[in-house]
Design an enzyme around this catalytic site. Structure first.
Site, PDB file in Angstrom:
ATOM      1  N   GLU A  91       0.831  -1.217   0.000  1.00 46.80           N
ATOM      2  CA  GLU A  91       0.000   0.000   0.000  1.00 46.80           C
ATOM      3  C   GLU A  91       0.861   1.261   0.000  1.00 46.80           C
ATOM      4  O   GLU A  91       1.760   1.406   0.838  1.00 46.80           O
ATOM      5  CB  GLU A  91      -0.902  -0.023   1.242  1.00 46.80           C
ATOM      6  CG  GLU A  91      -1.873   1.137   1.298  1.00 46.80           C
ATOM      7  CD  GLU A  91      -2.826   1.064   2.501  1.00 46.80           C
ATOM      8  OE1 GLU A  91      -3.071  -0.048   3.018  1.00 46.80           O
ATOM      9  OE2 GLU A  91      -3.305   2.121   2.922  1.00 46.80           O
ATOM     10  N   LYS A 269      -6.847  -0.990  11.921  1.00 47.56           N
ATOM     11  CA  LYS A 269      -6.234  -1.411  10.645  1.00 47.56           C
ATOM     12  C   LYS A 269      -5.057  -0.493  10.330  1.00 47.56           C
ATOM     13  O   LYS A 269      -4.016  -0.929   9.848  1.00 47.56           O
ATOM     14  CB  LYS A 269      -7.289  -1.378   9.540  1.00 47.56           C
ATOM     15  CG  LYS A 269      -6.863  -1.991   8.214  1.00 47.56           C
ATOM     16  CD  LYS A 269      -6.183  -1.027   7.273  1.00 47.56           C
ATOM     17  CE  LYS A 269      -5.862  -1.690   5.939  1.00 47.56           C
ATOM     18  NZ  LYS A 269      -5.128  -0.802   5.032  1.00 47.56           N
ATOM     19  N   ASP A 285       5.222 -14.407  12.052  1.00 45.85           N
ATOM     20  CA  ASP A 285       3.894 -14.976  11.840  1.00 45.85           C
ATOM     21  C   ASP A 285       2.906 -13.810  12.006  1.00 45.85           C
ATOM     22  O   ASP A 285       2.407 -13.545  13.101  1.00 45.85           O
ATOM     23  CB  ASP A 285       3.640 -16.081  12.877  1.00 45.85           C
ATOM     24  CG  ASP A 285       2.273 -16.724  12.710  1.00 45.85           C
ATOM     25  OD1 ASP A 285       1.425 -16.160  11.998  1.00 45.85           O
ATOM     26  OD2 ASP A 285       2.063 -17.783  13.322  1.00 45.85           O
ATOM     27  N   HIS A 383      -3.095  10.013  -1.080  1.00 41.19           N
ATOM     28  CA  HIS A 383      -3.327   8.744  -1.777  1.00 41.19           C
ATOM     29  C   HIS A 383      -3.432   8.966  -3.277  1.00 41.19           C
ATOM     30  O   HIS A 383      -2.864   8.245  -4.073  1.00 41.19           O
ATOM     31  CB  HIS A 383      -4.623   8.099  -1.284  1.00 41.19           C
ATOM     32  CG  HIS A 383      -4.407   7.141  -0.166  1.00 41.19           C
ATOM     33  ND1 HIS A 383      -4.062   5.840  -0.369  1.00 41.19           N
ATOM     34  CD2 HIS A 383      -4.481   7.293   1.161  1.00 41.19           C
ATOM     35  CE1 HIS A 383      -3.926   5.237   0.787  1.00 41.19           C
ATOM     36  NE2 HIS A 383      -4.168   6.093   1.736  1.00 41.19           N
TER      37      HIS A 383
HETATM   38  C1  MEV Z   1      -5.671   2.891   5.356  1.00 45.66           C
HETATM   39  O1  MEV Z   1      -4.872   1.807   4.996  1.00 45.66           O
HETATM   40  C2  MEV Z   1      -5.628   3.088   6.854  1.00 45.66           C
HETATM   41  C3  MEV Z   1      -6.575   4.158   7.388  1.00 45.66           C
HETATM   42  O2  MEV Z   1      -7.914   3.888   6.947  1.00 45.66           O
HETATM   43  C4  MEV Z   1      -6.494   4.119   8.879  1.00 45.66           C
HETATM   44  C5  MEV Z   1      -7.520   4.989   9.575  1.00 45.66           C
HETATM   45  O3  MEV Z   1      -8.585   5.256   8.996  1.00 45.66           O
HETATM   46  O4  MEV Z   1      -7.239   5.352  10.730  1.00 45.66           O
HETATM   47  C6  MEV Z   1      -6.238   5.518   6.852  1.00 45.66           C
END
Ligand code: MEV
Length: 431
Positions: A91, A269, A285, A383
């Protein structure tokens, strides 16, 4: 035997002895099945920094290897020590975001990060017990013998200061009635620990059966590694990030995650973007780390963010992270994958505990970067810039043309592959 009706020319994936074939022959079978071209076969057979012999030992049915970008996040000052952090991820923006975040986290010795002793849990399920509560006491009564038996399995670990240290027993109500769950608490030192813990759990189960009269069933490590935590914290000075307004915006963004599991999942995430990128670079792992993180996020019965962001009395931003971090620097793929060895050298970590501390710090920095971007300009600008550049490359742009094509698409607000192609053609014909 079931009868499978096949149309003429239809392929089967039932290939007896597939695993025994050499890599190239396996690939031929796959090529035949999927209609791979010579170029596609050659791509899979391109030997990179993981040689086929090693890859073939690591997992089964190998037909090639796959490269990912390997990058290094800079600016990390953790517990007063500078680190360059290897990250493997597909990413865009993650590495840049981590590096930028680390830059504003260098004051006062940087990010603080402390991991607990590397204690993993081995679970032993005991079923078919007439008196589960009494069985629990019988197991506790024989605790020293059980620990002794477990430690006989791994004298080297014990010599290094690790080994089975304690035992806990619970009676758990299940859809199949009450069962006794034994937790063997094992200090695994510099290993991730699954092998050591599983071996110990298996070795003590006949004795547990003997003393309880029950039957031991599953004997396996728990990935909810809540005895092996990393805690990282940092103060970000308001003037370094655009003032108290930005601090408030970040705290509000965190509060959203604290209040709403739908947001908390995405928030976490973002943390895992950093953690897993380091895990991949060091061949951990990573599924175990992910499982531990998300289970821990829900350990109070509701899914919550793994970090907290607050404002201190001077209006500065203070952040903290707490999560399980089951990582190793001995055993497993860490010592088998040649690139993982280089990653550890770049990191310069001496123990698994230190690696966990770096990964906690990276998770915290990554989370800050995401919240800051979301709470201020929004994530899409950065992005889209990278996306535009990627499209320009895909459309055939090289050198300065990449930036030019990307810039034009952003200005026009039309970031698409056809437009990138048009621009590449137009700008190259002009030259
Ligand atoms: C994208 O890979 C991760 C985000 O969505 C994390 C977040 O929203 O805090 C930008």
């Amino acid at each position: 035997m079931s009868l499978v009706l096949r149309l003429p020319g239809e392929k089967t994936s039932r290939i007896p002895g597939f695993y025994k074939l050499p890599i190239k022959e396996r690939l031929e079978k796959v090529a035949d099945f999927a209609g791979l071209t010579d170029e596609e076969k050659a791509l899979l057979l391109k030997e990179g920094n993981l040689d086929f012999k090693t890859a073939d030992i690591m997992i089964e049915n190998v037909i090639g290897t796959m490269a990912y970008p390997f990058a290094v996040a800079v600016n990390f000052l953790i517990n007063g020590k500078d680190y360059m952090v290897p990250m493997v991820i597909e990413e865009s923006s993650v590495v840049a975001a981590a590096s930028n975040a680390a830059k504003v986290m260098r004051r006062d010795g940087g990010i603080k990060s402390v991991a607990t002793d590397p204690v993993m849990i081995g679970q032993i399920q005991v079923i078919k017990l007439r008196n589960p509560w009494y069985a629990k006491m019988q197991i506790i009564e024989h605790k020293d013998e059980i620990l002794e038996l477990a430690n006989q399995q791994d004298p080297i670990l014990v010599k290094l200061g690790g080994g089975a240290k304690d035992l806990e027993v619970r009676v758990v109500d299940s859809p199949r009635g009450p069962m006794v769950i034994v937790h063997l608490l094992v200090d695994v030192r510099d290993a991730m620990g699954a092998n050591a813990v599983n071996t110990m759990a298996e070795s003590v189960s006949p004795f547990i059966e003997k003393i309880t009269g029950g039957k031991t069933h599953l004997r396996i490590i728990s990935n909810l590694a809540d005895r092996r935590l990393v805690r990282s914290w940092v103060k970000v000075y308001k003037e370094d990030i655009g003032g108290e307004e930005v601090v408030d915006a970040i705290v509000d963004a965190w509060a959203f995650a604290a209040a709403d599991p739908y947001r908390a999942a995405t928030h976490n995430k973002g943390i895992m973007n950093g953690v897993i990128a380091v895990a991949l670079a060091t061949a951990q792992d990573h599924r175990a780390i992910e499982a531990g993180a998300h289970a821990y996020a829900a350990h109070f019965g509701r899914y919550e963010p793994l970090t907290h962001w607050e404002k201190d009395e001077d209006g500065n931003l203070v952040g903290s992270l707490e999560m399980p971090m089951a990582v190793g620097i001995v055993g497993g793929a860490t010592k088998v994958h040649p690139v993982a060895k280089v990653s550890l050298k770049i990191l310069g970590v001496k123990t698994a505990k230190e690696l966990a501390e770096v990964m906690g710090a990276v998770g915290l920095a990554q989370n800050f970067a995401a919240l800051r971007a979301l709470a201020t300009e929004g994530i899409q600008r950065g992005h889209m810039k990278l996306h535009a550049r990627n499209l320009a490359v895909m459309a055939g742009a090289t050198g300065d043309l990449i930036e030019e094509v990307a810039r034009r698409m952003i200005e026009e607000g039309k970031i698409t592959f056809p437009r990138a192609k048009e621009l590449v053609e137009e700008l190259t014909s002009k030259k």
